[in-house]
Design an enzyme around this catalytic site. Structure first.
Site, mmCIF file in Angstrom:
data_model
loop_
_atom_site.group_PDB
_atom_site.id
_atom_site.type_symbol
_atom_site.label_atom_id
_atom_site.label_comp_id
_atom_site.label_asym_id
_atom_site.label_seq_id
_atom_site.Cartn_x
_atom_site.Cartn_y
_atom_site.Cartn_z
ATOM 1 N N GLY A 141 0.779 -1.323 -0.097
ATOM 2 C CA GLY A 141 -0.017 -0.173 -0.117
ATOM 3 C C GLY A 141 0.928 1.249 0.220
ATOM 4 N N GLY A 179 0.521 -5.490 0.757
ATOM 5 C CA GLY A 179 -0.546 -5.437 -0.277
ATOM 6 C C GLY A 179 -0.412 -6.013 -1.550
ATOM 7 N N GLU A 216 5.222 -5.751 7.720
ATOM 8 C CA GLU A 216 4.341 -4.774 8.704
ATOM 9 C C GLU A 216 4.925 -4.618 9.970
ATOM 10 O OE1 GLU A 216 1.819 -5.574 5.112
ATOM 11 O OE2 GLU A 216 3.172 -7.041 6.379
ATOM 12 N N ASP A 274 -1.592 -7.831 7.216
ATOM 13 C CA ASP A 274 -3.266 -7.444 6.720
ATOM 14 C C ASP A 274 -3.262 -8.502 5.138
ATOM 15 O OD1 ASP A 274 -1.709 -5.665 5.320
ATOM 16 O OD2 ASP A 274 -3.663 -4.283 5.414
#
Length: 363
Positions: free
Chosen positions: A70, A118, A141, A149
């Site tokens: 992301g 992502g 992360e 995620d």
């Protein structure tokens, strides 16, 4: 004043029977924006009902990789204003991840070069995940004070032994062989063969033709370092306690002790929450349930100290000296971690994502 038109951040094209998605931010290693995931979701919905499209291909522009994750800089700018834009991005991104996982046509992801965060979400949930000698993938992360995620923990919790726990906690960059071992990919192909494979996919008349083309291009993968270490990892990374995991790794010494040092340098809140989220994901019945959990944790992380601080240290100032708070594992109680997993109230960025409920309603 430069009036030259700018290219779209994600490009769509149908060539033959192949619908092609090209992530088109090469200078940012194709980092995802909200507009990109919205456009991908809409286009995939359209192609799933288009009988002229037999399969879909995802690739990245440029020569550095498929997707670096992301847009972290955008998140950094958004958090101080409340994080509403980031939460809205996640709501769309996680719906896209679920759509990819349940796509009714072959979804081929070329995981060439960097595939992080992502980027794993838009590739590793697909039906055909292709890695190359250039692949470097992983969930980074915890390095920025966040928790993996995009359904990444759902996949890693199902990896052999505790290799997924290692990948989640250390944020390690993994090569093609390790991605195959972890279950993040299916097929190893030399990067030089990707153009000819794409040509074959453009001529595929049926899903069986897609399978045959990928099978013909596939090669035996190199040996996986994680697979070779699976016996020791299965013992060292077991259980519910980060402190015990670190103790076992340090007792073993060598690379294991180095991994302990790597984990210990991450956000204490992030690594403790990651381990709990990983163990919970192992018991969930569907990716949608895992994405619902990812959204709950992510929304709570938006209000944490460490997420903003981790981005600052790694991406903004690049001093690599984050000041975590709480600073040690011992300062974090089980109750503090439990708060990240509670159901969201309606005023918490729209409340529950409720992807699992959507699946039940369609059943």
């Amino acid at each position: 004043m430069n009036d030259a038109p700018t290219e779209p951040e994600v490009q769509f094209e149908v060539r033959g029977t192949l619908g092609t998605i090209t992530l088109n931010r090469p200078r940012a290693v194709n980092a995802l924006t909200h507009g990109m995931v919205e456009a991908m979701y809409a286009q995939l919905r359209q192609w799933q009902d288009d009988d002229t499209v037999v399969s879909v291909l995802l690739r990245g522009a440029g020569d550095r990789g498929l997707c670096a994750g992301g847009d972290i800089v955008a998140i950094y700018r958004d958090i101080p204003t409340g994080g509403a834009a980031t939460a809205a991005f996640w709501r769309t991104e996680y719906r896209l991840n679920a759509l990819i996982a349940n796509y009714p046509k072959p979804y081929v992801a070329l995981m060439d070069g960097l595939v992080l965060g992502g980027g794993v979400g838009v590739s590793a949930h697909g039906s055909h995940r292709i890695v190359t000698e250039r692949t470097r993938t992983g969930m980074p992360e915890t390095t920025i004070g966040f928790v993996p995620d995009v359904g990444g923990l759902y996949l890693l919790s199902r990896a052999p032994g505790e290799s997924g726990t290692y990948a989640a906690l250390t944020s390690a960059h993994l090569d093609a062989a390790d991605a195959l071992h972890l279950g993040l990919a299916d097929t190893y192909v030399e990067s030089a063969s990707l153009p000819s494979l794409t040509d074959e996919l453009e001529r595929a008349a049926t899903p069986a033709d897609v399978e045959a083309a990928i099978g013909a291009a596939g090669l035996p993968a190199p040996a996986s370092v994680l697979a070779e270490q699976s016996g020791a990892m299965g013992k060292d990374y077991a259980g519910e306690s980060i402190e015990r995991i670190l103790g076992r790794l340090r007792t073993r010494g060598g690379p294991a002790a180095e991994a302990a040092d790597t984990i210990a340098a991450k956000s204490p809140t992030a690594v403790k929450t990651t381990l709990v989220a990983l163990r919970r994901a192992a018991g969930l019945d569907s990716l949608e349930e895992a994405l619902d959990q990812d959204y709950r944790v992510g929304v709570r992380m938006l209000a944490s100290h460490d997420f903003l601080e981790g981005i600052r240290a790694q991406v903004i100032d690049k001093d690599r000296r984050p000041r975590w708070s709480p600073a040690t594992l011992g300062q974090i109680s089980p109750e503090m971690i439990r708060d990240y997993f509670g159901l969201l109230a309606p005023d918490e960025h729209g409340g529950e994502l409720a992807l699992a409920d959507d699946v039940k309603e369609r059943a």
